[in-house]
Design an enzyme around this catalytic site. Structure first.
Site, PDB file in Angstrom:
ATOM      1  N   CYS A 103     -40.054 -49.525   4.835  1.00 43.82           N
ATOM      2  CA  CYS A 103     -39.359 -48.931   3.705  1.00 43.82           C
ATOM      3  C   CYS A 103     -37.874 -48.933   4.071  1.00 43.82           C
ATOM      4  O   CYS A 103     -37.454 -48.219   4.984  1.00 43.82           O
ATOM      5  CB  CYS A 103     -39.897 -47.512   3.526  1.00 43.82           C
ATOM      6  N   CYS A 110     -26.375 -42.140  -1.503  1.00 42.90           N
ATOM      7  CA  CYS A 110     -26.681 -42.673  -2.837  1.00 42.90           C
ATOM      8  C   CYS A 110     -25.742 -42.024  -3.842  1.00 42.90           C
ATOM      9  O   CYS A 110     -25.512 -40.820  -3.775  1.00 42.90           O
ATOM     10  CB  CYS A 110     -28.133 -42.359  -3.198  1.00 42.90           C
ATOM     11  N   CYS A 114     -30.357 -37.504  -8.155  1.00 44.39           N
ATOM     12  CA  CYS A 114     -31.678 -37.002  -8.545  1.00 44.39           C
ATOM     13  C   CYS A 114     -31.895 -35.662  -7.835  1.00 44.39           C
ATOM     14  O   CYS A 114     -31.700 -35.561  -6.620  1.00 44.39           O
ATOM     15  CB  CYS A 114     -32.764 -37.995  -8.171  1.00 44.39           C
ATOM     16  N   CYS A 117     -34.278 -35.186  -4.672  1.00 40.18           N
ATOM     17  CA  CYS A 117     -34.206 -36.186  -3.593  1.00 40.18           C
ATOM     18  C   CYS A 117     -33.175 -35.778  -2.543  1.00 40.18           C
ATOM     19  O   CYS A 117     -32.043 -35.425  -2.874  1.00 40.18           O
ATOM     20  CB  CYS A 117     -33.841 -37.542  -4.188  1.00 40.18           C
TER      21      CYS A 117
END
Ligand code: SAH
Length: 355
Positions: A103, A110, A114, A117
Site C-alpha cells: 500500500c 495530503c 477528509c 483520515c
C-alpha cells in the site's frame, strides 16, 4: 533509486544509454547493492556506490504487526515523511505463499481534509517523485517478492497522476502487473477520466463513504467540488471504457454512515441502471482504524448487516480484512503521530510502537 540522477550520473561518466536500463533491472529484482550487478563493469559499480544511493528514501521506523503486516515510515531527501505498508495474505487453499500487497503513498501528507483520515490532519508536504513511489515498492521487494499494489497510502494519487502513472509503467519490472495495481481516489473526476484513457489496464477504486451529498461533504469536503452523482457517473464511464469493475471504498463509521437506510441508499446509487446491465461496482466495507478523530468504528455486527442489505439489493460487497491494527496501519496514522510527537521527525524510531 533516483532514476533521473542515475541517468545523469551515467551520462557524466560517459556510459552508453543502455546502462540505465541494466542497473534498473537489477534494482527492480531487489538486489541489495551494486556489487551484485554482475553485468555492470566493476569500476562503474564502485563509482555508483559512491555517487548514487540505492534508494531515494531513508527508513525512519518500522512496525511489525502480529498478522505479518509491516509498516515502514520513510523520509525523503528533503525530510518529508511518508509511509508504506506490506500486507501478507495466506493462501488458505494450498498453504502456499499468498498475495503480497503493498500500500503505497503518492504524496507526503495530503491537501484534502477528509475528517476521519489521519493524513488529512497532517500538513501537506509535496507530491512524491516517480522514484520515491517506486522506492517504497523496492524497499519491500528487497525483503521478498511482492505482486499487488494499491495506491491507498498517504495522499491523493489523482493530484500527482503523472508521477503515479510513470511509476505504474515500471511496476511490472518489480513483479506487480497492471491488473494487480489499484489507484484509489476521493473521486477527483479529471483523474478518473485520464485513467480511463490510459492504455495500462490499472484498476480504479472510489472512496465514497456516504450515500448522499450532505453527509459526504461533511466527511469529505472535496464532495463540494465533485459531488457523489458525478463521481459515480465517472465510475460507470470508466467501466464502459475499460470493462474493469470499479471498487467502492466505504469506511464504516458508527452511527454516521452505517444505518440500514444508508445501505439501501448506497445500493440505489450503485445498482445496475437497467436490469440486464453488468455490475459495475463492488463495495469494500472498511472497518475503521480509530485515529484521533471523533469517529468510532462500526461494530462487526453492523458491518455484516450493512453488507447483507447491499447484497440483498443487488450490490456485491465484501468486508475488508483488518490488517495491522496493532501498529496503527491506517492511512497516515504513523506519520501523523510522528509529526505530532517529534517535530524533528528525523529522530529514528520516533514513531510510537516502532522498533
Ligand atoms: N486519497 C485516496 C487514497 C488514500 S486513502 C482516497 O481517498 O481514496 C485510502 C483509503 O483509506 C480511503 O478509502 C480512505 O478513506 C481510507 N482510510 C483513511 N483513513 C482510514 C482509517 N483511519 N481507517 C480505515 N480506512 C481509512
Amino acid at each position: 533509486m533516483d532514476l533521473q540522477l542515475l541517468e545523469e550520473t551515467l551520462a557524466a561518466n560517459g556510459e552508453p544509454p543502455f546502462r540505465a536500463r541494466q542497473v534498473w533491472e537489477w534494482v527492480a529484482k531487489g538486489v541489495g547493492g551494486y556489487a551484485q550487478m554482475t553485468n555492470v563493469p566493476a569500476g562503474l559499480r564502485e563509482r555508483l556506490e559512491q555517487e548514487l544511493p540505492l534508494s531515494s528514501l531513508q527508513v525512519r521506523g518500522e512496525a511489525k504487526a502480529r498478522d505479518g503486516t509491516i509498516k515502514a515510515l520513510f523520509e525523503t531527501g528533503d525530510g518529508r515523511p511518508l509511509e508504506t505498508v506490506l500486507m501478507r495474505y495466506r493462501d488458505s487453499s494450498s498453504g502456499a505463499t499468498g498475495r503480497r500487497s503493498i500500500c503505497v503513498s503518492s504524496q507526503s501528507g495530503c491537501p484534502l481534509t477528509c475528517s476521519f483520515c489521519a493524513t488529512g490532519s497532517m500538513k501537506f508536504g509535496r507530491n512524491l517523485t516517480t522514484s520515491e513511489i517506486l522506492d517504497q515498492a523496492l524497499h519491500f521487494r528487497r525483503m521478498e517478492p511482492v505482486d499487488h499494489c494499491v495506491f491507498m497510502g498517504m495522499g491523493e494519487p489523482m493530484l500527482n497522476l503523472d508521477n503515479v502513472l510513470a511509476a505504474c509503467e515500471r511496476l511490472p519490472d518489480i513483479g506487480i502487473s497492471h491488473r494487480h495495481t489499484t489507484i484509489s481516489t476521493v473521486g477527483w473526476i479529471p483523474g478518473i477520466e485520464r485513467l480511463a484513457e490510459c492504455p495500462m489496464p490499472l484498476r480504479l477504486a472510489l472512496s465514497l463513504h456516504a450515500p448522499e451529498d450532505v453527509l459526504r461533504s461533511e466527511l469529505m469536503p472535496v464532495n463540494e467540488r465533485y459531488p457523489l452523482a458525478d463521481v459515480v457517473k465517472a465510475g460507470r464511464e470508466f467501466y464502459a471504457r475499460k470493462r474493469r469493475r470499479v471498487f467502492v471504498e466505504y469506511v464504516m463509521l458508527a452511527g454516521v454512515n452505517d444505518r440500514y437506510e444508508q445501505a439501501l441508499a448506497l445500493a440505489r446509487l450503485l445498482a445496475p441502471v437497467e436490469r440486464d446491465d453488468p455490475k459495475v461496482f463492488k463495495v469494500n466495507l472498511i472497518p475503521y482504524n480509530p485515529t484521533d478523530s471523533p469517529f468510532g468504528g462500526s461494530s462487526r455486527e453492523s458491518i455484516a448487516a450493512f453488507r447483507t442489505a447491499l447484497e440483498k439489493h443487488g450490490v456485491d460487497a465484501t468486508v475488508r480484512l483488518t490488517r495491522g491494527r496493532d501498529i496503527d496501519a491506517a492511512c497516515g496514522q504513523l506519520a501523523a503521530r510522528n509529526e505530532r510527537s517529534a517535530p524533528e521527525s528525523s529522530a529514528p524510531g520516533a514513531a510510537t510502537g516502532v522498533s
